[in-house]
Design an enzyme around this catalytic site. Structure first.
Site, PDB file in Angstrom:
ATOM      1  N   ALA A  55      11.758 -46.015 -14.155  1.00  0.00           N
ATOM      2  CA  ALA A  55      10.978 -46.983 -13.390  1.00  0.00           C
ATOM      3  C   ALA A  55      10.297 -46.317 -12.197  1.00  0.00           C
ATOM      4  CB  ALA A  55      11.864 -48.155 -12.974  1.00  0.00           C
ATOM      5  N   SER A  56      10.234 -47.015 -11.072  1.00  0.00           N
ATOM      6  CA  SER A  56       9.444 -46.527  -9.929  1.00  0.00           C
ATOM      7  C   SER A  56      10.055 -45.332  -9.226  1.00  0.00           C
ATOM      8  CB  SER A  56       9.243 -47.662  -8.926  1.00  0.00           C
ATOM      9  OG  SER A  56       8.472 -48.702  -9.491  1.00  0.00           O
ATOM     10  N   THR A  57      11.289 -44.945  -9.583  1.00  0.00           N
ATOM     11  CA  THR A  57      11.886 -43.779  -8.932  1.00  0.00           C
ATOM     12  C   THR A  57      11.128 -42.494  -9.243  1.00  0.00           C
ATOM     13  OG1 THR A  57      13.448 -43.430 -10.756  1.00  0.00           O
ATOM     14  CG2 THR A  57      14.182 -44.816  -8.916  1.00  0.00           C
TER      15      THR A  57
END
Length: 618
Positions: free
Chosen positions: A331-333
């Site tokens: 995801a956004s990591t």
């Protein structure tokens, strides 16, 4: 008148000649027999002496292997994590017991012995030599040993035998780090025989099955000793001729910080998820918690089929090490890494801005890829994109880069391959490209696939350990280490530090790109949770979809089953100017990353960097 007696005339010369021939023949036979005897004696006493002497000794002398004590395991501060504790077994010497059945009945009145144990004992007794001891009951408690000792005079031929067994004092806290030991099975034996190591396990019943116990089995096991015993023709021991003591296994020290490990499990609080903490200065793993866990001690003495089935069929999958085997959409990591890729390939610059109306479209395609903020973020640059986690910015960035360039850039950060960590239980995750999809699904790669990869979704999966490794590289501005648990070894005289496996650094064409990304992650941390923190931290949160949501449908966690809710992720490191710890957190089906995984990451950083009074550790 009686007939005259017939007179016999002796031919003395002929008789003498016959006697001589017979005597010569007999004497020759005797000489031949003596020759044969002497030849055989020579062969037995001279030529084959060693062979027959060895055979004789093999019948007379029995070599009994003696198991070595297993090496101990400590954390980085010397806290004992795995030890060897005495265990007690009730043994019976059948030849000294007059009435087995009566003895067993009387023993049941002293210590609890189940019917199954008695039945197993009687079955084994049928094929057992009466002058050798046979186990009746294992794992006696201290109270049971004391109770029997008081009454032992009543039971000739019955005694308590003591030995050492592995024990994990912290139970489920470190299961997925340490693993456990268990009985050697056929698979283990075949592996040992293939590596010509079986002879070292002649006296050992246990072997490392998982985790550190298995990976460093060769260090922990030691070398067996032996006793040379003289025995009679029935195999009974007469005396001990020689004793060679075993060499104990080496004690090992891990990079694990026990207090930080305990804090990780406390913060998980039984939820399904994992926490990984790494020391960025050398790649040492400070904590690796996977929840739920299980007590490894139940495997040491042999877990029951019922208990094992319970673990195996548990929907929470406690047997899986989520830190290294769990494969999640990052995801956004990974947006800081995507930003680095764009800056390095000069697809964007620090000044590049795009307009975010809340969605993004592939040119000449009607389908809209929604931003998490439905009304959009307006004008955003690379800093804003990371801080506000603007999906639209990274949709466009992924579109411009293309999946193959993304994969090529991300591979050195450790995605799509083993991290090299020193346990065997690890998955590689998946870093997709066009060729991968063609081979895997026999389908072409679509632009839409690339757009999903740009925000860490779609076919891209990573383990939390891989995420921690990648963020460690960012914290170190390109310096790379292989994550590891082994810190040092203890030999007879001193402690020997394990070598640090350093990889070639990642060098960017513009080193300032590291500062851009780190500054954005720092500003993210200040905006989210570290406003009043006594140290400067950098972080990035993420929320990974588990199931797809239709374009015009709104995500509602309450309306779907828990197992289909979003995963919460957070990566962080601190202090920004001199990183000492990197943390990766994944909580399964917990929802929003910042609200759920964020507090766990902050709790880990606070525990490691702050004293109990809130001041910074020196």
């Amino acid at each position: 008148m009686s007939p005259k007696k017939r007179m016999t005339i002796h031919d003395h010369a002929a008789e003498a000649s016959l006697f001589k021939r017979r005597a010569f023949f007999t004497f020759t036979c005797v000489l031949v027999m003596i020759g044969i005897l002497l030849t055989n004696l020579y062969r037995l006493q001279i030529e084959d002496f060693k062979d027959f002497s060895t055979r004789s000794n093999d019948n007379r002398i029995r070599v009994v292997p003696v198991a070595p004590s297993r090496g101990l395991i400590y954390d980085r501060n010397g806290q004992l994590l795995a030890e060897n504790r005495p265990f007690y077994t009730l043994q019976v010497l059948p030849e000294k017991v007059k009435n087995i059945n009566e003895t067993l009945e009387n023993l049941k009145k002293v210590i609890p012995i189940s019917d199954d144990e008695i039945e197993d004992f009687k079955t084994s007794l049928k094929y057992h030599r009466r002058f050798k001891p046979l186990s009746l009951k294992n794992r006696l408690t201290q109270e049971q040993v004391a109770e029997f000792s008081v009454n032992q005079y009543r039971f000739p031929g019955v005694y308590v035998d003591a030995g050492l067994k592995r024990f994990y004092p912290y139970g489920s806290l470190l299961t997925h780090v340490l693993g456990y030991v268990g009985r050697i099975n056929q698979k283990d034996q075949a592996r040992l025989e293939a590596n010509d190591e079986w002879k070292n396990y002649a006296a050992t019943k246990d072997i490392g099955k998982q985790g550190i116990e298995r990976y460093y089995e060769s260090l922990l096991h030691g070398k067996p000793g032996h006793l040379e015993e003289e025995v009679n023709n029935r195999g009974r021991t007469i005396r001990t001729l020689k004793s060679t003591p075993p060499v104990p296994g080496q004690d090992i020290y891990l990079t694990i910080d026990l207090n930080l490990q305990a804090k990780a499990m406390e913060l998980l609080n039984g939820r399904r998820g994992t926490v990984v903490a790494i020391d960025p200065t050398d790649g040492g793993v400070l904590a690796m918690a996977s929840s739920p866990s299980y007590d490894p001690n139940q495997f040491v003495h042999g877990i029951s089929s019922k208990a094992y089935r319970g673990l195996l069929n548990d929907d929470a999958r406690p047997l899986i090490n989520r830190a290294t085997q769990g494969q999640y959409s990052p995801a956004s990591t990974i947006k800081p890494l995507m930003a680095l890729a764009g800056l390095e390939d000069k697809v964007v610059t620090e000044q590049t801005r795009i307009w975010d109306p809340g969605f993004w479209q592939i040119p000449n395609v009607e389908h809209k890829y929604r931003d998490w903020k439905r009304w959009g973020h307006g004008w955003v640059d690379v800093h804003d994109a990371i801080i506000d986690s603007c999906d639209t910015y990274f949709y466009e960035l992924a579109y411009k880069l293309g999946v193959n360039r993304i994969a090529q850039f991300m591979a050195p950060f450790g995605f799509g391959e083993s991290t090299g960590i020193d346990i065997f239980e690890e998955s590689t995750g998946n870093l997709p490209d066009k060729d991968w999809k063609r081979i895997k699904y026999e389908q072409p790669w679509y632009i839409g696939d690339t757009i999903s990869v740009g925000i860490g979704q779609g076919y891209w999966t990573a383990t939390p350990m891989q995420l921690a490794k990648a963020i460690t590289i960012i914290a170190n501005k390109g310096e790379r280490f292989v994550p590891h648990f082994l810190k040092s070894l203890q030999d007879d005289t001193s402690k020997i530090d394990a070598p640090i496996d350093e990889l070639p650094p990642i060098k960017l064409s513009n080193p300032h790109s590291w500062d851009i990304v780190i500054d954005s992650m720092y500003r993210t941390a200040m905006k989210k949770r570290f406003t009043h923190s006594p140290y400067m931290a950098a972080m990035k949160t993420g929320t990974a979809q588990v199931i797809g949501i239709a374009q015009d449908q709104k995500y509602d966690a309450k309306s779907i089953s828990k197992k289909h809710r979003d995963n919460a992720l957070t990566v962080a490191f601190a202090p920004v100017d001199n990183p000492k710890i990197v943390v990766a957190v994944v909580l399964e089906n917990a929802g929003w990353g910042g609200d759920n995984a964020g507090p766990v990451a902050k709790g880990m950083l606070d525990t490691y960097l702050l004293n109990t009074d809130g001041s910074l550790k020196q």
